[in-house]
Design an enzyme around this catalytic site. Structure first.
Site, PDB file in Angstrom:
ATOM      1  N   HIS A   1       0.684  -1.166  -0.039  1.00  0.00           N
ATOM      2  CA  HIS A   1       0.052   0.014   0.158  1.00  0.00           C
ATOM      3  C   HIS A   1       0.900   1.374   0.019  1.00  0.00           C
ATOM      4  O   HIS A   1       2.141   1.156  -0.110  1.00  0.00           O
ATOM      5  CB  HIS A   1      -1.082  -0.096   1.244  1.00  0.00           C
ATOM      6  CG  HIS A   1      -0.427   0.079   2.589  1.00  0.00           C
ATOM      7  ND1 HIS A   1      -0.303   1.018   3.470  1.00  0.00           N
ATOM      8  CD2 HIS A   1       0.320  -0.975   3.075  1.00  0.00           C
ATOM      9  CE1 HIS A   1       0.564   0.805   4.447  1.00  0.00           C
ATOM     10  NE2 HIS A   1       0.826  -0.434   4.371  1.00  0.00           N
TER      11      HIS A   1
ATOM     12  N   HIS B   1     -27.922 -11.358  40.772  1.00  0.00           N
ATOM     13  CA  HIS B   1     -26.285 -11.850  41.077  1.00  0.00           C
ATOM     14  C   HIS B   1     -25.958 -12.636  40.076  1.00  0.00           C
ATOM     15  O   HIS B   1     -26.501 -12.986  38.662  1.00  0.00           O
ATOM     16  CB  HIS B   1     -26.683 -12.912  42.291  1.00  0.00           C
ATOM     17  CG  HIS B   1     -27.443 -13.951  42.030  1.00  0.00           C
ATOM     18  ND1 HIS B   1     -29.082 -13.963  42.148  1.00  0.00           N
ATOM     19  CD2 HIS B   1     -27.416 -15.268  41.599  1.00  0.00           C
ATOM     20  CE1 HIS B   1     -29.420 -15.071  41.950  1.00  0.00           C
ATOM     21  NE2 HIS B   1     -28.564 -15.671  41.377  1.00  0.00           N
TER      22      HIS B   1
END
Lengths: 846, 99
Positions: free
Chosen positions: A21, A758
């Site tokens: 790139h 819980h």
């Protein structure tokens, strides 16, 4: 190699994880540009052929990792070019790229917080590429569109058009070059401008524009547009996203060329007057740079990805960013109030009361976290058993000192000076350097600044020194090893540092030391420079401390011998690990062997610290290892004096030091050095870090008797935030999910107005009981169908073994809740402290 | 009557113990005797022995998950209920006919 007189070919496989790139192509083009011969790159996997003198052309060849390629050289100096190119491809190309930044949260992989679901928030989904939460008014940023009214223009005098376009290119080049000299640029902005410069100066692009004018007698503007389309087609058809995105850079450059050609802005400059969420199909890097960042709350793009240049810039500024929000341009009105939840990939486009509550509570959480850290800004870090630890910052530019100090740094542990020497034609003069060091010392306000003299060579080359390229640069001519050759340059730097030392405490650190003689030479040189300053009546700190960067393992074994001529040492763990394990970590085939957690390496640093302390030398660490929270127990175990880390790590490290026990860490390290491997070490350290904390399950921080929650999701979020606020969970979101997993089985509403949410979870570091009394009762699908106003939330650490006594309190609590008297007592107690005392008594917590 | 019971819930943190407490409390109110084994996050507690089992008239099984060592109760009449019923309406459990 195939060759005939002046034709050469070289075949290779692309080693780059992200393909060829812009950045690696740029490097390749720079190597090629030194030669006049034709260099063509052919990608055998797709038969694309590129001119290696052009970055755009190279990028357009769409070379991915593993693609077979051939470089063909043809021309007078092709033999010399061939040698240099082959060396470049073997030695430098494989390690010239970095890992791609990661996506925070991809669209399709979304977690909509239950609070937002309950708020019936209306949102669009996107991919979060920079995390964060922000709010602002929508400002549409018009795409940097290229004008479409140029299409019919024919040129009467093509030659004149060619001249015009030549001037436009020259102006643009100058403009970018000028912008690159700005001292205000961040490193990131500089990199991106450099990438744009490569396109603006690209030979193929310019050639295409010129030949279009010459062949078709069209105007300069039309030619730019056509050349732009031509290269866009090539880039768009690439397989790699990284390459496709270069279209936006090309668009940026083309638009700027048109501005230079015709003098008019394609669109008005965006002026932001209030906190804004900038929305666009795509924002080009130059558009981003022109925005007033103090007014940009967030960026939302319909396109773009985590690797576009604009996103990279947004990340460096910490601006929350979403990409891939398809509805962004069409469905949002200018001025609309929106919330960007870039932690969850959401753009909330309708802000109602409950969404507003969510936003405020999240912000309050963040503010609380910042406040928690801010308590450490002016506080010295010390372990719970009294071992002091300095936490310092690593910097590369004087401007960073003020930021480091504001972010809690006790000193500057490493001021890398290479950057002052790079990207220039000659070494900076004493005066220029002095300005930088002086600025740093001033900003440090009495905190010591450790300036490391230039570490040039290896991967950090400087063209004006004309260092020969080496087979093995990391084992070669770099750091202190080049100082005798560049004696004047070294003396200039020492002079500048000494002059700055008149204004505040400064230390000098020498990189890449291998042996005694090098240090002695530096010591003598320093004395000579001091003498010169004495003769010139220039003020400096006569007792300036001199130390070395321990990077070469050999020097780690002669610390006592060096003690007479140095004052401190600093472990540069990146290079030290590389040399100790004989691994180039840029080389993927061996990088897994680069192990800072290797038991041998731990034994080594433990030994160095012991030796240094015996010789009364201060020991610091300035490598990456110093900033890794997970490894902090190891470093505390060595008894090291100072950790120098990147600025954002300073406060988290200080906070973590303050919660640790040096004696426990020391025992841990004794154990670690006897383990078999780095894997075992990491496992043991993870277990150590996750060991149940000895915090009491009940605490006033976990009691809220006036909780302001309007529904069940807000209650559960509030519980998670309380646990996060008391440092009982590092991942409140995962914890929230665990609570809801349990609620999904059946509701925890017990009747009597009580709910007991819980879970057993890996997201907490200790067992906890939270008690909330709600200002207003909320629906909880209780077994008696009545709303609840008392919440008793229980979290148990999932590593708890059955039969563990710690857990007995939970079963006691559960049994007590069944008794009306207990419930009534809970309801009537009016202070958090009394709740805690009551639970202590009832649950038999000592 | 002489009851034995086993309670077990999905996470074994809250409902296992709340149900046990409620069964004990309610049995007392109704004049029954009961011994409740809990199978929760703490493991098996108050374990029912072979004598407990052979001497009991019925087993109350208030469990939302498979219990451990269930084969111990193969030959005893059972009242099987969801854990939540032990919280919601424990008296109704004792009124059920074992089978």
């Amino acid at each position: 190699m195939i060759s005939s007189s002046d034709k050469f070919e070289y075949r290779f496989t692309c080693p780059l994880p992200n393909g060829l790139h812009a950045r690696p192509a740029n490097l390749l083009e720079q190597v090629v540009s030194g030669f006049g011969c034709n260099v063509v790159l052919e990608n055998l996997s797709n038969n694309r052929v590129a001119n290696a003198h052009s970055v755009l052309s190279l990028v357009g060849a769409d070379v991915k990792e593993g693609d077979e390629c051939i470089l063909r050289l043809d021309g007078p100096d092709s033999e010399a070019a061939y040698k240099v190119l082959v060396k470049f491809i073997i030695n430098e190309l494989p390690s010239c790229d970095e890992k791609l930044p990661e996506v925070v949260c991809a669209a399709g992989d979304v977690y909509i917080p239950p609070v937002l679901q309950a708020a019936q928030a209306e949102y669009y989904l996107g991919t979060s590429v920079v995390a964060g939460l922000a709010r602002g008014r929508v400002v549409h940023v018009q795409a940097l569109a290229l004008p479409d009214n140029l299409s019919s223009q024919l040129a009467d005098e093509p030659q004149k058009e060619i001249e015009l376009v030549g001037q436009a290119f020259a102006q643009l080049e100058n403009e970018i070059a000028l912008r690159l000299t700005s001292p205000l640029l961040t490193r990131m902005e500089k990199d991106i401008l450099t990438a744009q410069q490569a396109i603006a100066t690209d030979k193929e692009f310019r050639q295409k524009v010129v030949s279009l004018i010459a062949e078709q007698a069209i105007s300069a503007g039309v030619a730019v547009m056509q050349a732009y389309e031509h290269f866009c087609d090539i880039l768009r058809s690439a397989r790699s996203e990284l390459i496709k995105e270069r279209v936006y850079d090309l668009q940026d450059i083309s638009a700027q060329l048109l501005i230079h050609l015709y003098g008019s802005q394609p669109q008005a400059k965006v002026v932001l007057t209030a906190p804004s969420v900038c929305v666009a199909d795509n924002i080009t890097p130059s558009q981003f740079m022109s925005l007033d960042k103090s007014m940009v709350s967030a960026i939302v793009l319909a396109h773009g990805s985590s690797t576009s240049h604009t996103v990279i810039l947004a990340r460096s500024c910490g601006i929350p960013t979403l990409v891939g929000v398809k509805e962004a341009c069409s469905c949002l009105k200018s001025g609309q109030d929106v919330i960007i939840d870039a932690n969850n990939g959401l753009l909330i486009h309708k802000v109602n009361d409950k969404v507003e509550r969510y936003f405020r509570s999240e912000q309050a959480m963040r503010a609380a976290r910042e406040e928690y850290y801010s308590a450490f800004v002016d506080k010295d870090a010390q372990t719970i058993d009294g071992l002091p630890m300095l936490v310092s910052a690593n910097i590369a530019r004087a401007e960073e000192v003020a930021i480091a100090v504001a972010k809690g740094a006790d000193s500057i542990g490493l001021f890398r000076t290479e950057m002052l020497f790079m990207d220039r034609d000659k070494a900076p003069a004493v005066e220029q350097q002095f300005e930088q060091y002086h600025e740093a010392v001033k900003a440090a306000g009495g905190r010591p600044v450790t300036i490391r003299t230039f570490d040039i060579g290896g991967d950090k080359n400087v063209s004006y020194l004309n260092l020969a390229s080496e087979e093995n640069p990391f084992l070669g001519y770099r750091g202190v090893r080049i100082y005798q050759q560049f004696n004047d340059m070294f003396r200039d730097q020492l002079t500048a540092i000494l002059r700055a030392s008149a204004y505040g405490p400064v230390k000098i650190m020498i990189p890449m030391v291998t042996c005694f003689e090098e240090v002695l030479w530096v010591r003598q040189t320093l004395d000579q420079v001091k003498l010169t300053l004495d003769n010139d009546h220039v003020a400096y700190d006569r007792n300036i401390r001199l130390g070395i960067n321990v990077e070469v393992p050999a020097v780690g074994f002669i610390i006592p011998q060096l003690a007479g001529i140095i004052d401190f040492i600093s472990l540069g763990t990146n290079d030290l690990t590389q040399y100790f394990t004989a691994v180039d970590r840029g080389n993927k085939q061996v990088s897994s062997l680069y192990q800072s957690e290797h038991p041998g390496f731990l034994k080594f640093i433990k030994y160095i610290v012991e030796q240094a302390h015996k010789s009364n030398l201060i020991v610091s660490m300035c490598g990456e290892m110093a900033g890794q929270l997970a490894n902090l127990p190891i470093l505390l175990g060595t008894g090291i004096d100072d950790l120098s880390v990147s600025i954002p790590s300073v406060l988290p490290i200080k906070a973590a030091v303050s919660g640790a026990s040096a004696s426990e860490c020391s025992l841990l390290l004794d154990e670690l050095v006897g383990l078999k491997s780095a894997i075992d070490v990491k496992e043991r350290v993870v277990a150590f870090n996750n060991r149940p904390s000895d915090k009491s399950a009940v605490d006033v921080a976990l009691v809220d008797l006036k909780a302001d929650c309007v529904n069940k999701p807000e209650v559960i979020r509030h519980v998670c935030n309380m646990l996060a606020g008391d440092n009982r969970t590092g991942d409140a979101v995962e914890l929230e999910k665990d609570f809801w997993r349990r609620e999904a089985v059946y509701s925890t509403g017990l009747g009597f107005g009580i709910a007991v949410p819980h879970c057993k979870t890996s997201s907490v570091n200790c067992n906890s009981i939270c008690v909330l009394k709600l200002k207003q009762a909320v629906e909880w699908e209780s077994i008696d169908n009545m709303p609840v106003d008392v919440i008793i939330a229980m979290t148990i650490k999932d590593v708890e073994q059955a039969g563990n006594l710690h857990m007995k309190i939970f079963s006691r609590l559960a049994r007590h809740i069944m008794h009306e008297k207990f419930r009534e007592s809970l309801r009537t107690i009016e202070s958090a402290q009394e709740i805690v005392e009551f639970l202590h008594e009832k649950l038999e917590i000592n | 009557m002489k009851f034995i019971a086993v309670t077990a819930c999905p996470t074994g943190i809250a409902h296992t113990y709340m149900a046990a407490e409620n069964l004990e409390k309610t049995a007392k109110e109704l004049g029954h005797t009961i011994k409740v084994e809990t199978q929760g996050a703490m493991g098996i507690e108050n374990e029912l022995s072979a004598e407990d089992i052979s001497g009991a008239d019925a087993l109350i099984l208030a469990a939302d998950i498979m219990i451990e060592n269930g084969e111990r109760f193969d030959n005893i009449p059972k009242i099987e209920v969801p854990v939540q019923l032990a919280l919601k309406d424990p008296k109704s459990i004792f009124a059920k006919k074992p089978c």
